[in-house]
Design a protein around this motif. Structure first.
Motif, PDB file in Angstrom:
ATOM      1  N   ARG A  41       0.836  -1.192   0.000  1.00 29.14           N
ATOM      2  CA  ARG A  41       0.000   0.000   0.000  1.00 29.14           C
ATOM      3  C   ARG A  41       0.875   1.247   0.000  1.00 29.14           C
ATOM      4  N   VAL A  42       0.239   2.365  -0.299  1.00 29.12           N
ATOM      5  CA  VAL A  42       0.918   3.658  -0.309  1.00 29.12           C
ATOM      6  C   VAL A  42       0.949   4.192   1.122  1.00 29.12           C
ATOM      7  N   GLY A  43       2.137   4.406   1.642  1.00 32.88           N
ATOM      8  CA  GLY A  43       2.280   4.899   2.998  1.00 32.88           C
ATOM      9  C   GLY A  43       2.646   6.376   3.040  1.00 32.88           C
ATOM     10  N   ARG A  44       3.105   6.782   4.196  1.00 33.41           N
ATOM     11  CA  ARG A  44       3.516   8.168   4.406  1.00 33.41           C
ATOM     12  C   ARG A  44       4.640   8.535   3.439  1.00 33.41           C
ATOM     13  N   HIS A  45       4.559   9.719   2.873  1.00 34.24           N
ATOM     14  CA  HIS A  45       5.533  10.209   1.893  1.00 34.24           C
ATOM     15  C   HIS A  45       5.587   9.303   0.653  1.00 34.24           C
ATOM     16  N   GLU A  46       4.489   8.616   0.386  1.00 34.12           N
ATOM     17  CA  GLU A  46       4.336   7.729  -0.778  1.00 34.12           C
ATOM     18  C   GLU A  46       5.275   6.535  -0.755  1.00 34.12           C
TER      19      GLU A  46
END
Length: 183
Positions: free
Chosen positions: A41-46
């Motif tokens: 998945r896409v997390g913090r700061h991509e």
């Protein structure tokens, strides 16, 4: 301050909830043969991270956003897990590791480009993704990328300890129905 609460509550949740997690894991073994679902998945700061949940769909189901998956793929036990939101419990591990928060924008898939762009333009991707938040308790899901990104940005602008606990309690009390699935 919120990260401290995230760490504490996820640690306590994993310790106290271990018997429930173990029971759900064993039932999941009988249900699908593979009780844990892992997905990038896409997390913090991509940054990419591996989200962990209890599996609610058959193992051979395509890896797509829930609103694009067929409801026929959800198992009977999976329906129970989704209705009770117990499928989300393993994400406490993601929260403990600092990849997620209890409250924040739900992490999307990397192929949800429209949502990523809308979130990027609003600064939403600078925050840790969460298990629940304003969009979830208002039944706004990833099928409406613009509305979801706007709601996530509004939540982050007003996120304080009061709202943090408010969204958690609303979720535990059953507000919001979880991710929508195609019929």
């Amino acid at each position: 301050m919120i990260r401290l609460f995230d760490f504490f509550f996820s640690l306590v949740g994993l310790i106290v909830g271990f018997p429930v997690l173990a029971i759900l894991f064993v039932i999941g073994l009988f249900d699908t043969g593979s009780p844990l679902f892992r997905q990038q998945r896409v997390g913090r700061h991509e940054r990419a991270f591996t989200l962990v949940k209890f599996r609610t769909m058959r193992v051979d189901t395509a890896s797509v956003a829930s609103h694009l998956a067929s409801s026929a793929a959800i198992t009977r036990f999976g329906h129970f897990l989704r209705r009770t939101k117990l499928d989300e419990l393993p994400q406490l591990w993601n929260v403990l590791k600092g990849e997620m928060s209890l409250v924040g924008p739900r992490p999307c898939l990397f192929n949800q480009e429209e949502l990523i762009e809308e979130r990027r333009s609003r600064g939403v991707l600078e925050a840790r993704p969460g298990i629940t938040g304003l969009a979830q308790v208002n039944e706004i899901d990833m099928s409406t990328p613009l509305l979801l990104a706007e709601t996530d940005a509004r939540m982050l602008q007003s996120l304080n300890l009061k709202n943090y606990f408010k969204y958690i309690f609303m979720t535990v009390a059953g507000k919001g129905s979880g991710d929508r699935v195609r019929k």
